[in-house]
Design a protein around this motif. Structure first.
Motif, PDB file in Angstrom:
ATOM      1  N   MET A   1      31.603  36.914  30.242  1.00  0.00           N
ATOM      2  CA  MET A   1      30.705  36.512  31.336  1.00  0.00           C
ATOM      3  C   MET A   1      31.488  36.438  32.647  1.00  0.00           C
ATOM      4  SD  MET A   1      28.485  33.004  31.762  1.00  0.00           S
ATOM      5  CE  MET A   1      29.907  31.956  32.004  1.00  0.00           C
ATOM      6  N   LYS A   2      30.914  36.989  33.688  1.00  0.00           N
ATOM      7  CA  LYS A   2      31.529  36.961  35.015  1.00  0.00           C
ATOM      8  C   LYS A   2      30.886  35.860  35.842  1.00  0.00           C
ATOM      9  CE  LYS A   2      32.404  39.809  39.117  1.00  0.00           C
ATOM     10  NZ  LYS A   2      32.241  41.138  39.748  1.00  0.00           N
ATOM     11  N   THR A   3      31.711  35.116  36.589  1.00  0.00           N
ATOM     12  CA  THR A   3      31.177  34.091  37.480  1.00  0.00           C
ATOM     13  C   THR A   3      31.951  34.116  38.794  1.00  0.00           C
ATOM     14  OG1 THR A   3      30.562  31.749  37.644  1.00  0.00           O
ATOM     15  CG2 THR A   3      32.691  32.218  36.658  1.00  0.00           C
ATOM     16  N   PRO A   4      31.274  33.941  39.929  1.00  0.00           N
ATOM     17  CA  PRO A   4      31.989  33.971  41.207  1.00  0.00           C
ATOM     18  C   PRO A   4      33.008  32.837  41.335  1.00  0.00           C
ATOM     19  CG  PRO A   4      29.630  34.269  41.533  1.00  0.00           C
ATOM     20  CD  PRO A   4      29.812  33.861  40.120  1.00  0.00           C
ATOM     21  N   VAL A   5      32.596  31.616  40.962  1.00  0.00           N
ATOM     22  CA  VAL A   5      33.470  30.445  41.134  1.00  0.00           C
ATOM     23  C   VAL A   5      33.460  29.637  39.846  1.00  0.00           C
ATOM     24  CG1 VAL A   5      33.933  28.343  42.448  1.00  0.00           C
ATOM     25  CG2 VAL A   5      32.995  30.354  43.606  1.00  0.00           C
ATOM     26  N   PHE A   6      34.630  29.247  39.405  1.00  0.00           N
ATOM     27  CA  PHE A   6      34.766  28.391  38.237  1.00  0.00           C
ATOM     28  C   PHE A   6      35.675  27.234  38.627  1.00  0.00           C
ATOM     29  CE2 PHE A   6      36.276  27.232  33.925  1.00  0.00           C
ATOM     30  CZ  PHE A   6      35.046  27.117  33.290  1.00  0.00           C
ATOM     31  N   ALA A   7      35.191  26.005  38.440  1.00  0.00           N
ATOM     32  CA  ALA A   7      35.930  24.816  38.862  1.00  0.00           C
ATOM     33  C   ALA A   7      36.355  24.017  37.644  1.00  0.00           C
ATOM     34  CB  ALA A   7      35.056  23.950  39.777  1.00  0.00           C
ATOM     35  N   ILE A   8      37.622  23.633  37.604  1.00  0.00           N
ATOM     36  CA  ILE A   8      38.143  22.850  36.481  1.00  0.00           C
ATOM     37  C   ILE A   8      38.909  21.649  37.023  1.00  0.00           C
ATOM     38  CG2 ILE A   8      39.388  22.889  34.301  1.00  0.00           C
ATOM     39  CD1 ILE A   8      39.404  25.881  34.343  1.00  0.00           C
ATOM     40  N   ASP A   9      38.559  20.485  36.522  1.00  0.00           N
ATOM     41  CA  ASP A   9      39.293  19.255  36.816  1.00  0.00           C
ATOM     42  C   ASP A   9      39.991  18.838  35.519  1.00  0.00           C
ATOM     43  OD1 ASP A   9      40.259  16.837  37.702  1.00  0.00           O
ATOM     44  OD2 ASP A   9      38.310  15.819  37.708  1.00  0.00           O
ATOM     45  N   VAL A  10      41.241  19.269  35.368  1.00  0.00           N
ATOM     46  CA  VAL A  10      42.011  18.920  34.174  1.00  0.00           C
ATOM     47  C   VAL A  10      42.627  17.545  34.423  1.00  0.00           C
ATOM     48  CG1 VAL A  10      43.829  19.592  32.562  1.00  0.00           C
ATOM     49  CG2 VAL A  10      42.507  21.351  33.748  1.00  0.00           C
ATOM     50  N   GLY A  11      41.929  16.516  33.986  1.00  0.00           N
ATOM     51  CA  GLY A  11      42.417  15.165  34.190  1.00  0.00           C
ATOM     52  C   GLY A  11      43.301  14.713  33.046  1.00  0.00           C
ATOM     53  N   TYR A  12      43.979  13.609  33.247  1.00  0.00           N
ATOM     54  CA  TYR A  12      44.803  13.042  32.180  1.00  0.00           C
ATOM     55  C   TYR A  12      43.930  12.515  31.037  1.00  0.00           C
ATOM     56  CZ  TYR A  12      48.921  13.068  35.257  1.00  0.00           C
ATOM     57  OH  TYR A  12      49.966  13.440  36.064  1.00  0.00           O
ATOM     58  N   GLY A  13      42.694  12.110  31.366  1.00  0.00           N
ATOM     59  CA  GLY A  13      41.815  11.550  30.354  1.00  0.00           C
ATOM     60  C   GLY A  13      40.860  12.560  29.753  1.00  0.00           C
ATOM     61  N   ASN A  14      40.184  13.321  30.621  1.00  0.00           N
ATOM     62  CA  ASN A  14      39.218  14.319  30.161  1.00  0.00           C
ATOM     63  C   ASN A  14      39.334  15.577  31.014  1.00  0.00           C
ATOM     64  OD1 ASN A  14      37.339  12.892  28.067  1.00  0.00           O
ATOM     65  ND2 ASN A  14      37.500  11.428  29.752  1.00  0.00           N
ATOM     66  N   THR A  15      39.004  16.705  30.410  1.00  0.00           N
ATOM     67  CA  THR A  15      38.955  17.972  31.128  1.00  0.00           C
ATOM     68  C   THR A  15      37.492  18.291  31.410  1.00  0.00           C
ATOM     69  OG1 THR A  15      40.981  18.784  30.106  1.00  0.00           O
ATOM     70  CG2 THR A  15      39.468  20.437  30.986  1.00  0.00           C
ATOM     71  N   LYS A  16      37.189  18.500  32.703  1.00  0.00           N
ATOM     72  CA  LYS A  16      35.812  18.759  33.123  1.00  0.00           C
ATOM     73  C   LYS A  16      35.740  20.127  33.811  1.00  0.00           C
ATOM     74  CE  LYS A  16      37.148  15.230  34.689  1.00  0.00           C
ATOM     75  NZ  LYS A  16      38.374  14.388  34.510  1.00  0.00           N
ATOM     76  N   TYR A  17      34.625  20.823  33.654  1.00  0.00           N
ATOM     77  CA  TYR A  17      34.482  22.105  34.335  1.00  0.00           C
ATOM     78  C   TYR A  17      33.044  22.292  34.796  1.00  0.00           C
ATOM     79  CZ  TYR A  17      32.948  23.597  29.626  1.00  0.00           C
ATOM     80  OH  TYR A  17      32.316  23.712  28.421  1.00  0.00           O
ATOM     81  N   ALA A  18      32.872  23.152  35.792  1.00  0.00           N
ATOM     82  CA  ALA A  18      31.542  23.423  36.364  1.00  0.00           C
ATOM     83  C   ALA A  18      31.489  24.859  36.862  1.00  0.00           C
ATOM     84  CB  ALA A  18      31.243  22.452  37.507  1.00  0.00           C
TER      85      ALA A  18
END
Length: 334
Positions: A1-18
């Protein structure tokens, strides 16, 4: 799958993406920032016809296999859950495995702009290396992705951008706001006029929600006469507002949170020393997984300033990073 923007917040507690899904909706995901070594043999698969399979992925980094995902084990026999709490976490193989897990579970294979975040005090030290390390053709065993460009932003900036989307008329160039992002291992804050950061009044310190969990674990251990290593389960119980189960007992955690208040107060005092009294600030925007733990102390420290706790604070930075990346990509395409 292709996406223009992929955001990842790799935190110390949880990894979140949007990312932006079909139809223009924002898709998000989250899993614990735990990357234990993958088991050398698996017996759980033999029961798949009867028992549901765990939602985990095996990620290979330099021929070493790690297990990541929503169903990764929160406990380990001797406390080694694959959690990394160190200032150079972003350079670790655990960080890379978690990043790869976000690619795998979202299904993205091609990204024009990858947006990552860093604690404020680590921006200058690590941002250039992250931009170089996570661009191009990336392969992690099950996860393969092509990234055309990676950008790195201060973590609290994501929450600032997200908050502004709901109150755009309050975020003009002359409108000051303070964003406090209470993460798992660090607490970061950004003082901004509109979207211009004031470097002298922004900062971050080690000391986030995990120090409260460790304090609670120590207090329970003292009361129970048994060592308590399961800070991941303490984190989960506090987020879900459920008791902490320990050797047949349901332990209510609220009294232990109250006894940990001096640690919270020390971090809030550090913020006060840097930002001052805030008579001209329109609001304090509170985000991050530890937002609820710190809210009371922040209200006492700044009693005359409006405080907004962002909805779903764990995902706030990832959703804001997505907006930052989309705005930047739109400018580049003009």
């Amino acid at each position: 799958m292709k996406t223009p923007v992929f955001a990842i917040d790799v935190g110390y507690g949880n990894t979140k993406y949007a990312y932006r899904a079909a139809g223009g909706t924002i898709a998000t995901g989250m899993f614990p920032s735990l990357a234990p070594l993958a088991a050398s043999r698996t017996i759980s698969n033999y029961g798949e016809s009867v028992l549901p399979a765990r939602k985990v992925a095996t990620i290979r980094i330099d021929d070493v296999e790690y297990e990541v995902g929503p169903d990764v084990a929160l406990t380990a026999a001797y406390g080694n859950t694959g959690r990394t709490l160190a200032d150079d976490f972003v350079l670790s193989d655990n960080y890379t495995a978690l990043l790869a897990g976000a690619f795998h579970f979202s299904g993205v294979t091609q990204i024009e702009r990858l947006v990552l975040g860093l604690p404020v005090h680590n921006m200058q030290r690590y941002s250039a290396e992250l931009k170089e390390r996570f661009a191009g053709d990336l392969s992690f065993g099950q996860a393969r992705v092509r990234v055309e460009k990676t950008i790195v932003v201060p973590q609290p900036l994501g929450s600032l951008v997200l908050a502004s989307s709901n109150r755009q008329n309050e975020f003009g160039r002359d409108s000051a706001h303070l964003v406090i992002d209470v993460g798992y291992f660090t607490t970061d804050w950004v003082y901004a006029n509109g979207f211009t950061m004031d470097d002298n009044r922004s900062g971050g310190v080690p000391g986030g929600a995990s120090q409260i969990y460790q304090r609670i674990a120590g207090l329970i251990s003292k009361d129970q006469g048994e060592p308590v290593d399961d800070i991941e389960r303490i984190d989960k119980a506090l987020r879900e507002r459920t008791p902490f189960f320990f050797y047949g007992s349901d332990i209510v955690l609220a009294p232990y949170v109250e006894q940990s208040q001096p640690l919270i107060n020390a971090i809030v005092k550090e913020i006060q020393n840097v930002v001052g009294r805030l008579p001209n600030v329109r609001s304090i925007i509170l985000s991050g997984g530890g937002a609820a733990l710190y809210a009371s102390a922040i209200r006492k420290a700044f009693p005359r300033v409006l405080i907004e706790i962002i909805d779903a604070p764990c995902l706030a930075n990832a959703r804001g990073f997505l907006a930052v990346g989309e705005a930047g990509l739109a400018r580049d395409r003009k």
